[in-house]
Design a protein around this motif. Structure first.
Motif, PDB file in Angstrom:
ATOM      1  N   VAL A  63       0.747  -1.282   0.108  1.00  0.00           N
ATOM      2  CA  VAL A  63      -0.189  -0.074   0.303  1.00  0.00           C
ATOM      3  C   VAL A  63       0.643   1.297  -0.352  1.00  0.00           C
ATOM      4  N   LEU A  64       2.012   1.447   0.765  1.00  0.00           N
ATOM      5  CA  LEU A  64       2.303   2.380   1.100  1.00  0.00           C
ATOM      6  C   LEU A  64       3.962   2.185   0.120  1.00  0.00           C
ATOM      7  N   LEU A  65       4.459   1.065  -0.920  1.00  0.00           N
ATOM      8  CA  LEU A  65       5.516   1.645  -1.466  1.00  0.00           C
ATOM      9  C   LEU A  65       4.484   1.183  -3.034  1.00  0.00           C
ATOM     10  N   ASP A  66       5.419   1.931  -3.927  1.00  0.00           N
ATOM     11  CA  ASP A  66       5.291   1.818  -5.522  1.00  0.00           C
ATOM     12  C   ASP A  66       5.726   0.103  -5.675  1.00  0.00           C
ATOM     13  N   PRO A  67       4.756  -0.066  -6.797  1.00  0.00           N
ATOM     14  CA  PRO A  67       4.858  -1.346  -6.787  1.00  0.00           C
ATOM     15  C   PRO A  67       6.208  -1.678  -7.891  1.00  0.00           C
ATOM     16  N   GLY A  79      18.329   0.182 -12.033  1.00  0.00           N
ATOM     17  CA  GLY A  79      19.218   0.802 -11.436  1.00  0.00           C
ATOM     18  C   GLY A  79      18.833   1.465  -9.814  1.00  0.00           C
ATOM     19  N   SER A  80      17.077   1.429  -9.903  1.00  0.00           N
ATOM     20  CA  SER A  80      16.826   1.941  -8.742  1.00  0.00           C
ATOM     21  C   SER A  80      16.532   0.951  -7.530  1.00  0.00           C
ATOM     22  N   PHE A  81      17.882  -0.338  -7.410  1.00  0.00           N
ATOM     23  CA  PHE A  81      17.702  -1.654  -6.032  1.00  0.00           C
ATOM     24  C   PHE A  81      18.023  -1.147  -5.239  1.00  0.00           C
ATOM     25  N   PRO A  82      19.201   0.337  -4.891  1.00  0.00           N
ATOM     26  CA  PRO A  82      19.623   0.074  -3.185  1.00  0.00           C
ATOM     27  C   PRO A  82      18.427   1.713  -2.867  1.00  0.00           C
ATOM     28  N   GLN A  83      17.797   2.740  -2.841  1.00  0.00           N
ATOM     29  CA  GLN A  83      16.562   2.973  -3.022  1.00  0.00           C
ATOM     30  C   GLN A  83      14.977   1.882  -2.676  1.00  0.00           C
ATOM     31  N   ALA A  84      15.077   0.976  -3.705  1.00  0.00           N
ATOM     32  CA  ALA A  84      14.528   0.263  -3.451  1.00  0.00           C
ATOM     33  C   ALA A  84      14.489  -0.625  -1.842  1.00  0.00           C
ATOM     34  N   MET A  85      15.347  -1.185  -1.618  1.00  0.00           N
ATOM     35  CA  MET A  85      15.567  -2.006  -0.821  1.00  0.00           C
ATOM     36  C   MET A  85      16.053  -0.841   0.225  1.00  0.00           C
ATOM     37  N   PHE A  86      16.233   0.112   0.710  1.00  0.00           N
ATOM     38  CA  PHE A  86      15.853   0.717   1.595  1.00  0.00           C
ATOM     39  C   PHE A  86      15.076   1.585   1.699  1.00  0.00           C
ATOM     40  N   ALA A  87      14.279   1.192   1.103  1.00  0.00           N
ATOM     41  CA  ALA A  87      12.729   1.808   1.003  1.00  0.00           C
ATOM     42  C   ALA A  87      12.014   0.578   2.162  1.00  0.00           C
ATOM     43  N   TYR A  88      11.835  -0.015   1.164  1.00  0.00           N
ATOM     44  CA  TYR A  88      11.067  -1.121   1.582  1.00  0.00           C
ATOM     45  C   TYR A  88      11.841  -1.936   3.039  1.00  0.00           C
ATOM     46  N   THR A  89      13.524  -1.591   2.946  1.00  0.00           N
ATOM     47  CA  THR A  89      13.655  -2.676   4.628  1.00  0.00           C
ATOM     48  C   THR A  89      13.485  -1.604   6.084  1.00  0.00           C
ATOM     49  N   ILE A  91      10.538   0.277   6.360  1.00  0.00           N
ATOM     50  CA  ILE A  91       9.613   0.401   6.580  1.00  0.00           C
ATOM     51  C   ILE A  91       9.027  -1.118   7.333  1.00  0.00           C
ATOM     52  N   ALA A  92       9.429  -2.156   7.130  1.00  0.00           N
ATOM     53  CA  ALA A  92       9.968  -3.713   7.276  1.00  0.00           C
ATOM     54  C   ALA A  92      10.329  -3.891   8.822  1.00  0.00           C
ATOM     55  N   TYR A  93      11.310  -3.038   8.562  1.00  0.00           N
ATOM     56  CA  TYR A  93      11.653  -3.198   9.775  1.00  0.00           C
ATOM     57  C   TYR A  93      11.105  -2.703  11.245  1.00  0.00           C
ATOM     58  N   ILE A  94      10.705  -1.832  11.308  1.00  0.00           N
ATOM     59  CA  ILE A  94       9.647  -0.847  11.841  1.00  0.00           C
ATOM     60  C   ILE A  94       8.404  -1.933  12.200  1.00  0.00           C
ATOM     61  N   ILE A  95       7.798  -1.508  11.044  1.00  0.00           N
ATOM     62  CA  ILE A  95       6.634  -2.992  11.224  1.00  0.00           C
ATOM     63  C   ILE A  95       7.034  -4.853  11.724  1.00  0.00           C
ATOM     64  N   THR A  96       7.816  -4.505  11.451  1.00  0.00           N
ATOM     65  CA  THR A  96       8.350  -5.905  12.795  1.00  0.00           C
ATOM     66  C   THR A  96       8.125  -5.854  14.038  1.00  0.00           C
ATOM     67  N   LEU A  97       9.604  -5.028  14.190  1.00  0.00           N
ATOM     68  CA  LEU A  97       8.984  -4.835  15.454  1.00  0.00           C
ATOM     69  C   LEU A  97       8.272  -4.100  15.983  1.00  0.00           C
ATOM     70  N   VAL A  98       6.889  -3.584  15.948  1.00  0.00           N
ATOM     71  CA  VAL A  98       5.176  -3.065  16.339  1.00  0.00           C
ATOM     72  C   VAL A  98       4.705  -4.510  16.248  1.00  0.00           C
ATOM     73  N   VAL A  99       4.637  -5.433  14.946  1.00  0.00           N
ATOM     74  CA  VAL A  99       3.894  -6.224  15.207  1.00  0.00           C
ATOM     75  C   VAL A  99       4.574  -7.831  15.991  1.00  0.00           C
ATOM     76  N   GLU A 100       5.342  -7.731  15.823  1.00  0.00           N
ATOM     77  CA  GLU A 100       6.193  -9.178  16.717  1.00  0.00           C
ATOM     78  C   GLU A 100       6.555  -8.580  18.304  1.00  0.00           C
ATOM     79  N   PHE A 101       6.328  -7.597  18.967  1.00  0.00           N
ATOM     80  CA  PHE A 101       6.443  -6.648  20.106  1.00  0.00           C
ATOM     81  C   PHE A 101       5.799  -7.934  20.859  1.00  0.00           C
ATOM     82  N   PRO A 102       4.698  -7.635  20.714  1.00  0.00           N
ATOM     83  CA  PRO A 102       3.467  -8.889  21.746  1.00  0.00           C
ATOM     84  C   PRO A 102       3.441 -10.513  21.804  1.00  0.00           C
ATOM     85  N   PHE A 103       4.709 -10.814  20.690  1.00  0.00           N
ATOM     86  CA  PHE A 103       5.022 -12.104  20.562  1.00  0.00           C
ATOM     87  C   PHE A 103       6.326 -12.605  21.217  1.00  0.00           C
ATOM     88  N   TYR A 104       6.786 -11.266  21.390  1.00  0.00           N
ATOM     89  CA  TYR A 104       8.576 -11.511  22.328  1.00  0.00           C
ATOM     90  C   TYR A 104       8.014 -11.751  23.947  1.00  0.00           C
TER      91      TYR A 104
END
Length: 145
Positions: A63-67, A79-89, A91-104
């Motif tokens: 939803v947040l990133l350009d498909p 050639g846009s791999f670094p930008q895509a990877m950093f953006a995705y990583t 966002i994914a890192y923050i989501i991971t911490l929030v979602v996995e916190f209750p499980f931890y």
């Protein structure tokens, strides 16, 4: 005939990451909690946390990133791999911490089977996921070559 079989590799790559990759990451994370922090983690809860955060992260990222940015192989080739990877990583890192916190919270206990203080739990969560994301990024780099 070649085009008909190409979808199989795309689907297999996604399924590999979702099914096998998250299982491996869950095992790695629980192992790190056990060895680095001398805690008693629930392997099952940490593995489930990885699956749920992958699914939720995938939905939110789409939803947040350009498909086109989510297609790591295409991004690498144009050639846009670094930008895509950093953006995705990021966002994914923050989501991971929030979602996995209750499980931890429920899955990582002290030797006396009590909940950990929130500050210690956050330290564990942040540290373990740095290792987890290094493994994930390295596997992405290997797969897109």
């Amino acid at each position: 005939m070649i085009l008909l079989n190409s979808l199989t590799s795309v689907t297999f790559g996604f399924l590999y990451q979702l099914v096998i990759g998250n299982l491996i990451l869950g095992l790695l994370e629980a192992f790190l909690v056990s060895k680095l922090f001398s805690q008693n983690p629930s392997y099952k809860l940490i593995i489930v946390a990885n699956y749920i955060s992958a699914i939720i992260g995938g939905i939110i990222s789409s939803v947040l990133l350009d498909p086109t940015e989510l297609n790591m192989i295409q991004s690498y080739r144009n050639g846009s791999f670094p930008q895509a990877m950093f953006a995705y990583t990021g966002i994914a890192y923050i989501i991971t911490l929030v979602v996995e916190f209750p499980f931890y919270y429920y899955g990582v206990k002290t030797q006396q089977n009590a909940h950990l203080p929130i500050t210690q739990l956050l330290k564990i969560l942040l540290t373990v996921h740095v290792f987890s994301y290094i493994v994930t990024i390295l596997s992405w780099l290997i797969l897109v070559k």
